[in-house]
Design an enzyme around this catalytic site. Structure first.
Site, PDB file in Angstrom:
ATOM      1  N   ARG A 159       0.818  -1.213   0.000  1.00 51.80           N
ATOM      2  CA  ARG A 159       0.000   0.000   0.000  1.00 51.80           C
ATOM      3  C   ARG A 159       0.851   1.262   0.000  1.00 51.80           C
ATOM      4  O   ARG A 159       0.503   2.265   0.628  1.00 51.80           O
ATOM      5  CB  ARG A 159      -0.968   0.012   1.192  1.00 51.80           C
ATOM      6  CG  ARG A 159      -1.913  -1.163   1.254  1.00 51.80           C
ATOM      7  CD  ARG A 159      -2.871  -1.204   0.059  1.00 51.80           C
ATOM      8  NE  ARG A 159      -3.655  -2.432   0.107  1.00 51.80           N
ATOM      9  CZ  ARG A 159      -3.296  -3.572  -0.454  1.00 51.80           C
ATOM     10  NH1 ARG A 159      -2.154  -3.653  -1.126  1.00 51.80           N
ATOM     11  NH2 ARG A 159      -4.048  -4.646  -0.381  1.00 51.80           N
ATOM     12  N   SER A 165     -11.378   0.059   3.096  1.00 49.88           N
ATOM     13  CA  SER A 165     -10.583  -0.217   4.301  1.00 49.88           C
ATOM     14  C   SER A 165      -9.984   1.090   4.817  1.00 49.88           C
ATOM     15  O   SER A 165      -9.197   1.727   4.124  1.00 49.88           O
ATOM     16  CB  SER A 165      -9.466  -1.211   3.986  1.00 49.88           C
ATOM     17  OG  SER A 165     -10.007  -2.439   3.564  1.00 49.88           O
ATOM     18  N   GLU A 192      -5.484   4.427   5.954  1.00 45.13           N
ATOM     19  CA  GLU A 192      -5.187   4.206   4.536  1.00 45.13           C
ATOM     20  C   GLU A 192      -5.573   5.407   3.679  1.00 45.13           C
ATOM     21  O   GLU A 192      -4.822   5.792   2.787  1.00 45.13           O
ATOM     22  CB  GLU A 192      -5.895   2.944   4.043  1.00 45.13           C
ATOM     23  CG  GLU A 192      -5.503   2.540   2.643  1.00 45.13           C
ATOM     24  CD  GLU A 192      -5.949   1.133   2.276  1.00 45.13           C
ATOM     25  OE1 GLU A 192      -6.318   0.916   1.123  1.00 45.13           O
ATOM     26  OE2 GLU A 192      -5.914   0.256   3.164  1.00 45.13           O
TER      27      GLU A 192
END
Length: 351
Positions: free
Chosen positions: A160, A239, A343
């Site tokens: 990520r 998320s 995130e």
């Protein structure tokens, strides 16, 4: 190139949160994107680049500067090569590749947002991530004032993360190039245990491309991870927290905390993440810290379908969302000694 002033930003995000931008510009060509960036930089004006708005948390006061919506279009398939303009809708691009019989991104179906955002976050789900198929990213380098082409290696992808996320003020993605696989209509090897179980295959096996995509879409929908304007459980950024990656010492201390809290026979989720590193599940941590599905009584709550999704129930403010996020972070830290990391990109706010 369209220009608006004191323009609302909330409708441009999947959270439907955030105040207005002083100036909102919509660019439909690469040249327009570059011109808007150069104009803002020359004037010393803060710049916010917006794609699909699926990974943004914008403060209630909005953005004092130029918000640039990248609305460029273009899908080029040449053999197994794929080039996407940054403004292309990602879900549409996945569908086009499945239709063309090309494997490599079919398990990334249903992820909201634009193609240009995928390398920034190194978007991944259900055993695939774009780092495995991206060959080059074409971007405008605000430091040099030139358009540059970065190879996969230069993108510095990790979980990520990427070069673009590490230096968010430098690059504006214009185009993304992929190398996919022609596997005679079959998917890439199924690598995610849940997907394999639902498909009834062993990990590493292949299934028809459309079957893989449709299965992932059903799994995502069951977790509230497919956008639906009528379902507030999907008014989220997907998320909200990344899965923690822990070194050996930290993971050992974490296991001790788990046994102390949940009992000697309980083991936390653990997945290899490189030499001396272990990835665990943020969703598991949130749930075991007491924040179950549907948690909350205000206008911002945890999704009733998945503990990783924080949602706007329709009339929340960004501060409502952040209050819930901070409560979750503090609760997980107190329970297990691990600090969750958001995130989505925060604009004008922070945890």
């Amino acid at each position: 190139m369209q220009e608006l002033h004191d323009a609302p930003l909330a409708p441009l995000t999947t959270f439907r949160l955030g105040g207005p931008a002083t100036r909102l510009v919509t660019a439909t060509t690469d040249d327009e994107v570059i011109a808007a960036v150069r104009e803002a930089d020359a004037a010393g004006t803060p710049l916010l680049v917006i794609g699909g708005g699926s990974n943004l948390v914008i403060g209630d006061k909005g953005f004092d500067g130029t918000a640039l919506v990248v609305a460029t279009k273009g899908v080029t398939l040449d053999g197994t090569g794929l080039e996407l303009a940054a403004g292309e809708v990602w879900t549409d691009a996945v569908a086009a590749c499945v239709e063309a019989g090309l494997a490599g991104i079919e398990c990334l179906a249903g992820i909201p947002g634009s193609a240009g955002a995928t390398p920034i976050q190194n978007v991944g789900a259900y055993g695939q991530e774009v780092a495995s198929t991206i060959t080059e990213v074409v971007a405008y380098d605000r430091r040099s004032g030139e358009t540059v082409t970065l190879s996969n290696e230069l993108c510095a992808f990790s979980y990520r993360h990427s070069r673009f996320k590490a230096d968010p003020e430098r690059y504006v993605v214009l185009r993304v190039r992929f190398r996919l696989e022609d596997a005679d209509g079959m998917s890439g090897p199924v690598r995610y245990a849940e997907t394999a179980r639902v498909l009834g295959v062993a990990p590493g096996e292949r299934v028809p491309l459309a079957t893989a995509r449709d299965t992932v879409l059903k799994l995502r929908a069951g977790k509230g991870m497919v956008l639906d304007p009528e379902d507030h459980d999907t008014w989220s950024a997907g998320s909200f927290f990344t899965n923690p990656i822990l070194d050996d010492e930290t993971f050992a201390a974490f296991r001790t905390r788990v046994r102390e809290r949940l009992g000697d026979g309980v083991e936390p989720p653990a997945y290899p993440a490189g030499d001396g590193l272990t990835k665990t599940s943020a969703a598991w941590l949130i749930d075991k810290a007491g924040f179950t599905k549907g948690y909350g009584s205000g206008p911002a709550r945890i999704s009733t379908k998945h503990t990783l999704a924080l949602t706007n129930r329709g009339d929340a403010t960004t501060e409502d969302l952040l209050t819930l996020a901070r409560e979750v972070v503090a609760g997980v830290r107190d329970a297990f000694g691990i600090t969750l990391v958001n995130e989505p990109v925060m604009v004008g706010v922070g945890l």
